[in-house]
Design an enzyme around this catalytic site. Sequence first.
Site, PDB file in Angstrom:
ATOM      1  N   ASP A 126     -10.247  10.706  16.461  1.00  0.00           N
ATOM      2  CA  ASP A 126      -9.527  10.069  17.572  1.00  0.00           C
ATOM      3  C   ASP A 126      -8.015  10.202  17.417  1.00  0.00           C
ATOM      4  OD1 ASP A 126      -9.677   8.408  15.307  1.00  0.00           O
ATOM      5  OD2 ASP A 126      -9.431   6.584  16.499  1.00  0.00           O
ATOM      6  N   ASP A 178       0.214   5.364   0.630  1.00  0.00           N
ATOM      7  CA  ASP A 178      -0.828   6.247   1.165  1.00  0.00           C
ATOM      8  C   ASP A 178      -0.464   7.724   1.115  1.00  0.00           C
ATOM      9  OD1 ASP A 178      -2.278   4.021   1.955  1.00  0.00           O
ATOM     10  OD2 ASP A 178      -1.548   4.069   4.014  1.00  0.00           O
ATOM     11  N   GLU A 201       0.834  -1.203   0.000  1.00  0.00           N
ATOM     12  CA  GLU A 201       0.000   0.000   0.000  1.00  0.00           C
ATOM     13  C   GLU A 201       0.866   1.249   0.000  1.00  0.00           C
ATOM     14  OE1 GLU A 201      -3.376   1.937   2.986  1.00  0.00           O
ATOM     15  OE2 GLU A 201      -3.168  -0.242   2.858  1.00  0.00           O
ATOM     16  N   GLU A 204      -2.475  10.700   3.121  1.00  0.00           N
ATOM     17  CA  GLU A 204      -3.569  11.002   4.038  1.00  0.00           C
ATOM     18  C   GLU A 204      -3.484  12.485   4.405  1.00  0.00           C
ATOM     19  OE1 GLU A 204      -4.550   6.953   6.482  1.00  0.00           O
ATOM     20  OE2 GLU A 204      -2.759   8.071   7.105  1.00  0.00           O
ATOM     21  N   GLN A 263       0.146  13.117   5.525  1.00  0.00           N
ATOM     22  CA  GLN A 263       0.908  11.978   6.032  1.00  0.00           C
ATOM     23  C   GLN A 263       1.011  10.932   4.932  1.00  0.00           C
ATOM     24  OE1 GLN A 263       0.633  10.454  10.201  1.00  0.00           O
ATOM     25  NE2 GLN A 263      -0.423   8.726   9.254  1.00  0.00           N
TER      26      GLN A 263
END
Length: 294
Positions: free
Chosen positions: A192, A101, A99, A103, A116
């Site tokens: 969170d 990413d 993967e 983000e 990120q």
Amino acid sequence: MSKVSGFLRLFVCLVLLGVAMAVSSKFDQLFQSTWASDHLVHQGDFLKLKLDNHSGAAFGSKSKYMFGKVTIQLKLVEGDSAGTVTAFYMSSDGPTHNEFDFEFLGNTTGEPYSVQTNVYVNGVGNREQRLDLWFDPTRDFHSYSIFWNQRQVVFLIDETPIRVHTNMEHKGIPYPKDQPMGVYSSIWNADDWATQGGRVKTDWSHAPFFATYKSFEIKACECLVSVAAIENSKRCSSSVDRKYWWDEPTLSVLNLHQIHQLMWVRAKHMVYDYCSDTARFPVTPAECVHHHHQ
């Protein structure tokens, strides 16, 4: 060589490339909704993913790919976007997936937007890097790209490299090169952890939140579902019979200008690098030891 035979050879080459390459800018040709289709909004030439206190949204590519370049043009959530995450990534399937990413982490109004990145190899991630963007990604569209070949994975913003993950199999370090990957994007609530480590929560009075897309481009080797991964890997690699642009020697490493760009990004805008986090990694990860730039 006659004109006819020359034309036939050119035609065959184009057909071979056409079979392997997926090139398009239209959402419906490349992608489909994978989560909450009622939160995927078409507005003229724009596509929007909506997040409210009921649901986020996501889409994924209809095909999987191995090597090449994928690009989206994206305008991020405006105003107070704290707690939200918009993601653009490539991923294979299964517990030992690979993967790549992007983000984009929401913020309170007036603070810099952070992005990120992470790289998973054979199901193992924990390779986060985070940087503050040097522009406001909510005011206009910017291009975000992932380039992938057998030598390196490069994350780019407006064609400026912000991260490189190099193939170091010769050092015994696994590299993601044998699993076809889909292309995905999503928006969801992650209050969170997303903003100041989760201290700032999503303010739903500002909902709905929208991530807006203008253009999609996949210039990559499309993999056949019915073919084994190892065969797709061979098919998507250059050989005597075919030459793919992503295997050009000039694309095996960054050029000098790109190296300087990456050095500037790391020096001026990086705020977290897993390679430097001795609390999480008392023993420096193997790829960090050998990478001169990540």
